[in-house]
Enzyme design. Structure first.
Site, PDB file in Angstrom:
ATOM      1  CG  MET A   1      -8.290   7.235   7.456  1.00 12.63           C
ATOM      2  SD  MET A   1      -9.155   5.809   6.819  1.00 12.63           S
ATOM      3  CE  MET A   1      -9.544   4.908   8.294  1.00 12.63           C
TER       4      MET A   1
ATOM      5  CE  LYS B   1      -7.614   0.315  -1.711  1.00 16.54           C
ATOM      6  NZ  LYS B   1      -8.383  -0.231  -0.626  1.00 16.54           N
TER       7      LYS B   1
ATOM      8  CG  ASP C   1      -2.031  -0.842   1.230  1.00 18.66           C
ATOM      9  OD1 ASP C   1      -2.376  -1.250   0.125  1.00 18.66           O
ATOM     10  OD2 ASP C   1      -2.632  -1.087   2.291  1.00 18.66           O
TER      11      ASP C   1
HETATM   12  C1  LIG Z   1      -6.462   3.356   6.187  1.00 21.19           C
HETATM   13  S1  LIG Z   1      -5.891   3.814   7.749  1.00 21.19           S
HETATM   14  C2  LIG Z   1      -4.734   2.561   8.008  1.00 21.19           C
HETATM   15  C3  LIG Z   1      -4.395   2.353   9.443  1.00 21.19           C
HETATM   16  C4  LIG Z   1      -3.384   1.279   9.626  1.00 21.19           C
HETATM   17  N1  LIG Z   1      -3.942  -0.014   9.296  1.00 21.19           N
HETATM   18  C5  LIG Z   1      -2.844   1.253  11.081  1.00 21.19           C
HETATM   19  O1  LIG Z   1      -3.089   0.272  11.791  1.00 21.19           O
HETATM   20  O2  LIG Z   1      -2.161   2.175  11.445  1.00 21.19           O
HETATM   21  C6  LIG Z   1      -4.905   5.202   7.359  1.00 21.19           C
HETATM   22  C7  LIG Z   1      -4.845   6.219   8.474  1.00 21.19           C
HETATM   23  O3  LIG Z   1      -3.984   5.741   9.501  1.00 21.19           O
HETATM   24  C8  LIG Z   1      -3.348   6.847  10.113  1.00 21.19           C
HETATM   25  N2  LIG Z   1      -1.893   6.652   9.957  1.00 21.19           N
HETATM   26  C9  LIG Z   1      -1.280   5.624   9.358  1.00 21.19           C
HETATM   27  N3  LIG Z   1       0.056   5.741   9.463  1.00 21.19           N
HETATM   28  C10 LIG Z   1       0.289   6.874  10.148  1.00 21.19           C
HETATM   29  C11 LIG Z   1       1.459   7.531  10.589  1.00 21.19           C
HETATM   30  N4  LIG Z   1       2.670   7.048  10.334  1.00 21.19           N
HETATM   31  N5  LIG Z   1       1.326   8.699  11.285  1.00 21.19           N
HETATM   32  C12 LIG Z   1       0.092   9.194  11.561  1.00 21.19           C
HETATM   33  N6  LIG Z   1      -1.050   8.597  11.164  1.00 21.19           N
HETATM   34  C13 LIG Z   1      -0.953   7.453  10.478  1.00 21.19           C
HETATM   35  C14 LIG Z   1      -3.831   8.092   9.408  1.00 21.19           C
HETATM   36  O4  LIG Z   1      -4.929   8.584  10.108  1.00 21.19           O
HETATM   37  C15 LIG Z   1      -4.248   7.529   8.060  1.00 21.19           C
HETATM   38  O5  LIG Z   1      -5.208   8.360   7.455  1.00 21.19           O
END
Ligand SMILES: C[S@@+](CC[C@H](N)C(=O)[O-])C[C@H]1O[C@@H](n2cnc3c(N)ncnc32)[C@H](O)[C@@H]1O
Length: 467
Positions: A386, A273, A251
């Site tokens: 998100m 995406k 991803d």
């Molecule tokens: C589709 S979700 C995926 C979450 C992922 N599966 C997890 O467990 O972290 C995507 C959201 O995760 C958050 N996110 C993911 N990685 C991040 C990071 N390194 N720093 C801050 N927010 C993060 C943000 O809010 C982003 O919009």
């Protein structure tokens, strides 16, 4: 080769340890989970009860005599009096044993390699007694790539050894079978502790191998959490899956540094995406995973954070299972945990938060939005994934439901990555805070009393400048 590593069967073997200090205890611990007959002498005084491993034999508070040493396979001597240690070693040799004086390779019949003990599978690293610390360092690197459950793989192989010999009498063909089997889903399932499934898969492989017509091998899918970006936050299991992969389907949130840790010649397929731009639709991603596995590949479906936290890992797992393909899920460090850790924001705190909720700010189109009224209670940390695009709406919903506008908030962008930024403020100013950050990377919103404890980027710069 200046030294030779041999393995000594320990069933019924008498092993003597002499000494009451930490070096002797380290040797004792080596054998506590083995079938060896362990005998312990502490002429220099026994350690305190608290330091003595619970399963240790009762120490004899004296020197061992010739009768004590008779029949011993190995005698370890860990005494500070080297002259005395050498006399005991001599007596051990006379009794037919091999002696090791701890930290005295020149006076020892054998050296102890740095060992990785996985039950039936034992790995040793020896440096001829020259560089024990190097041996330990190499051991930890090997340990990182050796599955915890590797002994179950060996156990399964042991169980089926006879059946494989009967079904494939030719030695070379049998060797090819085992090479294939140890790289097959059966081995992965056994290492994961799923013995019944592993046994079924191994028997299937055996039937295929011994049948006159070859049927295509099926691969396996690992749905792996890549963590938030910092490759050091990968789990050992995730790292192993990446290093064994034939194909990696990843991803946008998976960082380049994480991908750098994968097997060099693994094929990489990007199905990332961006918000609102579903470059590869979900059903096509699932189809791709299934096709690659059906082609016999070891597929790693690599997802940012944890696959089961707002990651659609559950849907992919269902699709893979429905296609009759074996799947293993490897958890990852989810963004909320990583962002909280790297900003010093405790998600729960005895004084400030008795609960934490991971919630999405963006439900699926036409889907159910979070019930913000139920999430508005005080002393509760919200980690909103998100949520940056909906910051104004989230804040006004919470305030309308009774949350104080002065409630602390923190926004963390690119958590755990070198370009991480954290800004703090109040709930009634959340939307302005997000706007001021001009976000370009993934961001998480924290709402609740504990957000006041986060170290903001500007504060961090001040702390670093002062240091
Ligand atoms: C589709 S979700 C995926 C979450 C992922 N599966 C997890 O467990 O972290 C995507 C959201 O995760 C958050 N996110 C993911 N990685 C991040 C990071 N390194 N720093 C801050 N927010 C993060 C943000 O809010 C982003 O919009």
């Amino acid at each position: 080769m200046r030294v030779f590593l041999a393995s000594i069967p320990l069933e019924g073997a008498k092993v003597v340890v002499v000494g009451g200090g930490e070096p002797a205890l380290a040797k004792l611990r080596l054998f506590l989970n083995s079938p060896a007959d362990l005998v312990w002498f502490t002429p220099d005084g026994a350690p305190a009860a608290l330091e003595t491993p619970p399963a240790a034999p009762t120490p004899n508070a004296r020197l061992p005599d010739a009768a004590d040493l008779r029949g011993a396979r190995m005698v370890f001597i860990a005494l500070s009096d080297i002259a005395l240690a050498r006399r005991i070693a001599e007596a051990a040799r006379k009794a037919g044993a091999q002696a090791n004086i701890v930290d005295q390779p020149a006076f020892s019949d054998f050296h102890t390699p740095a060992l990785i003990d996985r039950d039936d599978v034992v790995v040793g690293v020896a440096t001829g007694g020259n560089a024990p610390i190097l041996a330990r360092d190499l051991r930890s690197r090997i340990e990182a790539v050796l599955p915890q459950g590797v002994a179950s793989v060996a156990q399964l192989a042991g169980e089926l050894r006879g059946a494989v010999k009967d079904a494939i009498p030719d030695f070379l063909a049998r060797r090819r079978f085992w090479e294939k089997a140890f790289r097959s889903p059966a081995a992965d399932l056994a290492a994961d502790g799923r013995m019944a499934e592993a046994r079924r898969e191994m028997v299937r492989l055996l039937n295929v191998a011994s049948a006159p017509r070859d049927e295509a091998d099926q691969g396996i899918v690992h749905i792996v959490g890549a963590g938030p970006g910092d490759p050091e936050l990968l789990t050992l299991k995730a790292l192993r899956a990446l290093q064994d992969a034939d194909v990696i389907i990843h991803d946008k949130l998976v960082s380049a540094e994480v991908l750098d840790r994968a097997r060099r010649d693994a094929r990489r397929i990007y199905v990332g995406k961006t918000r609102g731009d579903h470059s590869v639709p979900q059903d096509q991603i699932e189809q791709l995973i299934i096709e690659e596995a059906r082609a016999g590949h070891r597929v790693v479906r690599l997802k940012g954070g944890d696959p089961f936290v707002f990651g659609r890992g559950g849907e992919e797992l269902e699709a893979v299972r429905a296609a009759g393909i074996e799947a293993i899920v490897v958890p990852g460090v989810t963004a909320a945990l990583a962002c909280a850790a790297s900003t010093g924001l405790p998600l729960t705190h005895r004084d400030h938060a008795q609960a934490v909720t991971f919630v999405t700010g963006q439900p699926k189109p036409g889907g159910q939005a979070a019930d913000w009224a139920r999430l508005a209670a005080p002393n509760h940390t919200l980690a909103v994934y998100m949520g940056a695009g909906q910051a104004a709406e989230i804040a006004s919903n919470l305030i309308a439901a009774g949350r104080d506008g002065a409630t602390p908030v923190a926004v963390v962008e690119n958590g755990s990555r070198p370009d991480q930024r954290t800004l703090k403020g109040r709930l009634d100013d959340l939307a302005a805070l997000v706007a001021r950050m001009d976000l370009t990377g993934p961001a998480l919103l924290f709402i609740g009393e504990t957000a006041a404890l986060a170290v903001a980027s500007d504060e961090r710069a001040l702390i670093e400048a002062a240091a």
